[in-house]
Design a protein around this motif. Structure first.
Motif, PDB file in Angstrom:
ATOM      1  N   LEU A 698      45.485  47.457  41.924  1.00 19.03           N
ATOM      2  CA  LEU A 698      44.190  47.446  43.063  1.00 19.03           C
ATOM      3  C   LEU A 698      42.794  48.325  41.961  1.00 19.03           C
ATOM      4  O   LEU A 698      42.233  48.943  42.574  1.00 19.03           O
ATOM      5  N   SER A 701      40.038  48.041  41.656  1.00 22.16           N
ATOM      6  CA  SER A 701      39.458  47.011  43.506  1.00 22.16           C
ATOM      7  C   SER A 701      38.578  47.832  44.019  1.00 22.16           C
ATOM      8  O   SER A 701      38.586  49.232  43.806  1.00 22.16           O
ATOM      9  N   TRP A 939      48.859  36.599  42.849  1.00 23.44           N
ATOM     10  CA  TRP A 939      48.838  37.371  43.933  1.00 23.44           C
ATOM     11  C   TRP A 939      46.884  38.026  44.851  1.00 23.44           C
ATOM     12  O   TRP A 939      47.277  38.309  45.039  1.00 23.44           O
ATOM     13  N   LYS A 940      46.247  38.049  42.841  1.00 21.13           N
ATOM     14  CA  LYS A 940      45.339  38.512  43.732  1.00 21.13           C
ATOM     15  C   LYS A 940      43.910  37.771  44.782  1.00 21.13           C
ATOM     16  O   LYS A 940      43.824  37.988  45.157  1.00 21.13           O
ATOM     17  N   TYR A 944      46.768  38.948  48.175  1.00 24.30           N
ATOM     18  CA  TYR A 944      45.667  40.840  48.229  1.00 24.30           C
ATOM     19  C   TYR A 944      44.910  40.993  49.805  1.00 24.30           C
ATOM     20  O   TYR A 944      45.268  41.566  50.455  1.00 24.30           O
ATOM     21  N   SER A 948      45.627  44.124  51.878  1.00 25.35           N
ATOM     22  CA  SER A 948      44.232  45.028  52.376  1.00 25.35           C
ATOM     23  C   SER A 948      44.006  45.104  53.558  1.00 25.35           C
ATOM     24  O   SER A 948      43.619  46.516  54.320  1.00 25.35           O
TER      25      SER A 948
END
Length: 974
Positions: A698, A701, A939-940, A944, A948
């Motif tokens: 993260l 990000s 995962w991204k 994510y 989020s």
């Protein structure tokens, strides 16, 4: 001999079962084809080595060694050649000699003689037809003119020479700066595990080829020497001025990788705790570090005595020397009677080494002394069962440390740390079984990893739990006694434990330890059990499958079966101390898992938690209602009704399930939220280790601001509770000290409370001291936090001040702490220069190069610098590590942890392809690194958004969170 017999002799030569007295010709044997196997033939085995080494340590005359080895061999089957190992040695073939021993001669009496008398006592010399070298397998093959007779003994004499380089393997040289003499002092030391004895002298370099050793070391009289056994005599050399020859007593039968010798000017201190049977215990170090050996001298004999009592077997040697080496590639090495250590693993000074550093010293000493039984007395037959050495030593060491320091309460912490670590590592497809098939010996170094150490320790702990103390202890002792001075496989251990378990009725007669444990040692990975409660019938159905961090797994990836010892606790009884298996998940025919039904569970309003105190190596996924009951308890004043180890386990399992999308992040975040009232170290460590993985992904990000606010929210109460930076912990409990350091470290990084301000203030006070190398106002156990924070907030002045402290420090643990802290800088040019310095052995020792790189790579600013450095200077890094280039995986792994894009994957794969020779000895580590990047990318792309969404929802409620509210929001969204 008839023509038929002659024909058979020639035909069967490659099988080495041949006819006595047949003289062979050079062209009669296809020699290269005969020796394409990486294992030595067993037709000849060594009985004794008489080894003489001359060591030259001189700046002007050079660094090298020369010697002669006489190997007494038993011929077990007619043999046309002698195949042994040799690497990087100079041997003049025409000086190699072969003798046949007289049939009626006691070999033991001959090895007492001098070299000249020894050769006179041998029978007639046998002619050598040819000597062949096979570099592919490090083979030296000696072809006698006549077939060697079965059941006879022969002696081969091989003179040799070699270089004393700085490779950290084989027989190599190290150095230190003597402050009193104001000059560099050299020393020479061995590191033979796993296959480097062959680089010091020709030998049968396999663990099963045990023999006795008679070692003589010739060196300048300014030095002293050590070896596995006590010194028998020392006398001046007649032909070499100012040189002496030290002769040592004959060893017990042992493997070549455990042979050790050292030439140095070190001093020693004898242990204050006396051992029975007059076992001498001494600690050696350079003169400037002799004030740091007291702790080792105190705990070494104590833990050795603990093992003698635990295993019911006396330590078999008359002495133990432990020596701290300035340059040492491993942490330590368990050579029988002469244990070698990196300085950070043996030396301790109260006012400079943290309590964690002290624990590290105790842990490593206990580990190496455990090896004196597990590995030395009983040795694995082949490196496939390396885990029998390392897993057992790791687990037994935790028992040893708990015995040494009960006030530390370290056993739980070490057990949980090992288990949670292996949960991450062993969830990779690129993991490997505990008992792993080893092909060519160049693969061996790659399995000295978390699987052999941590997973090995975890499954032994699990076995200890389900067998019980008495059965485990007696079984292990019987195994050691039965196989002492010999070699064994894991099946030998299973047999010994099964016999005792059946007699003690700690295991049903129809069940064997082998049947259970083979599922844990021969298979890769570990299981996750899924518990689905039937609340109407107070029962549960349990299934098992393999847990993988890869959400895109195939059926074949997860179709495994383990024999799982089940323990479970409910909210009414809360019997978390249960350790024996309350039930078993079994494997049916063809290793197919069987669904398990558990009866007599509590009512719907009570939770059930499986795997009491993480006694087994498995994860658990519950149904939604059971999770609600658990989360409700965790977020109440009764959260301690759940044992702290299981609180850690619940967080880890929930975070891992959410990572792969098998469970939403709502449950995991609801569990972590309870930490605002948690005051124990183990649950916090579990949570923060998992949040660290998320943090790495993260940090670059748009969600990072929200995530940072969330971490601050969770940390604020505990930062004040542990005393912050201003009030160092006064507890004698190791976990309390580690807890404060960990919480302060996270608090400073995330700007909680006065953490950064106080750290910078303390560091500034230190910089103003007139004698900063002697006066340091920074609390000892918080120095890692204060140093890193001050360097992160500071500029060149702070960095150079700390670098100067590194140069001036005489304490290995302190130097190691500073090395890590210097990588915290945000000044790119400082970090770039630091990376360059890491490849300069005059500034950073070779053993510490990977630590510098990893420290920089894990920092937000340093990651890109480290990545560019690695890609641009991969050849220089490879050259620095050479010849032990398997250690390059220590560079690629910290990079992979931070990488997550398709571009990252492509770049790393391309580098590995283009520079395939650089990575040829670290293929396993490379596979694991590539998989890590791919998992981060998954995962991204896939997880994510869930994380989020829930984190933003929590932010909107000022992080006041409950599962019920989250479910309502999810329903509205749908």
């Amino acid at each position: 001999m008839s023509k038929v017999a002659t024909f058979l002799c020639v035909l069967l030569l490659s099988h080495q079962t041949l006819c006595d007295g047949n003289e062979t010709s050079e062209n009669s044997i296809p020699e290269e084809k005969m020796y394409d196997d990486y294992r030595l033939p067993t037709s000849i085995t060594p009985e004794n080595y008489k080894l003489e080494i001359i060591t030259q340590l001189n700046d002007t005359q050079g660094f090298g060694f020369s010697g002669v080895v006489w190997i007494t061999m038993n011929v077990n089957a007619f043999a046309d050649n002698i195949t042994l190992h040799m690497k990087n040695l100079t041997i003049e073939s025409d000086k190699v000699q072969l003798f046949e021993l007289p049939q009626v001669t006691a070999n033991d009496s001959m090895i007492e003689k001098s070299s000249r008398d020894y050769e006179k006592s041998l029978n007639e010399e046998r002619k050598i037809r040819k000597i062949q070298y096979v570099p592919k397998h490090d083979y030296m093959i000696i072809y006698p003119a006549k077939i060697l007779s079965k059941f006879r003994k022969y002696v081969v004499k091989i003179p040799f020479e070699g270089d004393l380089d700085t490779s950290l393997i084989g027989y190599y040289r190290s150095s230190y700066f003597d402050k009193k003499a104001q000059k560099k002092i050299w020393l020479a030391v061995t590191q033979f595990e796993p296959t480097h004895a062959r680089e010091a002298f020709p030998c049968f370099d396999e663990p099963e080829m045990k023999a006795t050793f008679d070692i003589s070391l010739v060196h300048h009289k300014m030095y002293n020497s050590l070896s596995n056994m006590p010194l028998k005599e020392s006398k001046e050399m007649e032909k070499i001025e100012d040189f002496v020859v030290d002769t040592f007593e004959t060893t017990v039968p042992m493997s070549t990788y455990l042979v050790a010798y050292c030439v140095s000017d070190f001093e020693y201190k004898e242990a204050t705790v006396k051992m029975k049977d007059d076992v001498k215990f001494r600690i050696y170090a350079r003169r400037d570090a002799m004030d740091q050996v007291d702790y080792a001298a105190e705990v070494g004999p104590k833990v050795l005595k603990f093992y003698e009592d635990y295993f019911k077997i006396k330590f078999p040697l008359p002495k133990i020397d432990m020596i701290a080496i300035p340059d040492f590639g491993a942490g330590a090495m368990e050579n029988w009677g002469l244990i070698t250590y990196r300085e950070t693993a043996l030396l301790y000074r109260a006012n400079a080494s943290t309590l964690s550093a002290k624990h590290r010293v105790a842990e490593v000493i206990a580990h190496e002394l455990a090896h004196q039984w597990f590995g030395n007395l009983v040795t694995m037959k082949w490196w496939t069962d390396l885990w029998l050495n390392e897993g057992f030593a790791t687990y037994v060491a935790s028992l040893g440390v708990a015995y040494l320091h009960p006030e530390w309460k370290s056993l739980d912490e070490e057990s949980v740390d090992n288990t949670l670590h292996i949960f991450k590592f062993d969830a990779l497809k690129a993991s490997h079984p505990v008992s792993v098939t080893i092909g060519h010996p160049n693969q061996i170094s790659q399995i000295f990893d978390a699987i052999s150490y941590s997973k090995g320790s975890c499954i032994i702990r699990m076995m200890h739990k389900f067998l019980g103390e008495e059965s485990f202890q007696i079984g292990v002792s019987n195994y050691l006694k039965k196989h002492e001075y010999a070699n064994a496989k894991q099946d030998d251990l299973w047999a010994a434990l099964t016999e005792v378990a059946h007699s003690q009725q700690s295991l049903p007669n129809e069940l064997s330890v082998k049947e259970i444990m083979d599922t844990w040692t021969l298979q890769v990975g570990y299981p996750i059990i899924k518990v689905h409660r039937n609340y109407d019938e107070n029962s549960a159905e349990i299934t098992q499958t393999r847990y993988l961090s890869d959400r895109f797994k195939t059926r074949s990836d997860v179709e495994f079966c383990w024999w799982i010892p089940l323990t479970y606790v409910d909210s009414e009884t809360r019997e978390f101390n249960v350790s024996h298996a309350q039930d078993w998940m079994k494997c049916g025919k063809e290793n197919i898992p069987e669904m398990k039904r558990i009866e007599n569970l509590p009512d719907k309003d009570q939770w059930v938690i499986f795997n009491a105190q993480l006694s087994g190596l498995y994860k658990i996924q519950y149904d939604r209602w059971n999770y609600k009951l658990i989360v409700k308890t965790l977020n109440s004043e009764n959260f301690k009704n759940i044992h702290q180890i299981n609180r850690a386990q619940l967080i880890d399992d929930a975070m891992d399930l959410a990572w792969v999308g098998e469970q939403d992040y709502g449950i995991a975040l609801a569990m972590i939220n309870y930490l605002r009232q948690e005051d124990e170290y183990i649950p916090w460590k579990s949570a923060l280790d998992n949040l660290r993985s998320v943090n790495r992904l993260l940090i670059r990000s748009e969600l990072y601001g929200v995530f940072k606010a969330y971490v601050q929210h969770v940390l604020e109460p505990i930062y004040e509770k542990v005393g912050g930076i201003s009030e160092p912990s006064k507890s004698e409990r190791l976990d309390a000290v580690k807890h404060q350091s960990m919480i302060c470290g996270w608090s400073c990084r995330f700007g909680v409370g006065d953490c950064v301000e106080k750290s910078v203030e303390l560091f500034a006070r230190w910089m103003k001291e007139t004698e900063p190398d002697h006066v340091n106002p920074v609390p000892l156990n918080l120095r890692s936090v204060v140093y890193c924070s001050a360097i992160r907030m500071g500029k060149e002045a702070e960095w150079l001040f700390l670098w100067t402290r590194y140069i001036n420090s005489n304490v290995g643990a302190e130097k190691s702490l500073i090395i890590s802290s210097l990588s915290c800088s945000r000044e790119q040019w400082l970090l770039g220069r630091y990376l360059d310095w890491s490849l300069n052995s005059t500034l950073v020792r070779k053993q510490d190069a990977a630590s510098v790189f990893g420290g920089v790579a894990r920092e937000e600013i340093g990651f890109h610098l480290a990545k560019n450095f690695f890609f641009e200077k991969i050849d220089a890094i490879h050259q620095t590590l050479s010849p032990d280039t398997s250690r390059i995986s220590r560079f690629i792994k910290p990079l992979a942890e931070q990488m997550s894009t398709e571009k990252d994957i492509h770049e790393l794969k391309e580098l590995v392809t283009v520079k395939h020779k650089v990575f040829e000895k670290s293929t396993l580590g490379v596979k694991q690194a590539l998989e890590t990047v791919e998992l981060n990318n998954q995962w991204k792309l896939n997880t994510y958004m869930d994380f989020s969404r829930r984190l933003n929802r929590m932010m909107a409620r000022n992080f006041d969170y409950s599962l019920e509210d989250d479910e309502q929001e999810e329903a509205k969204a749908i």
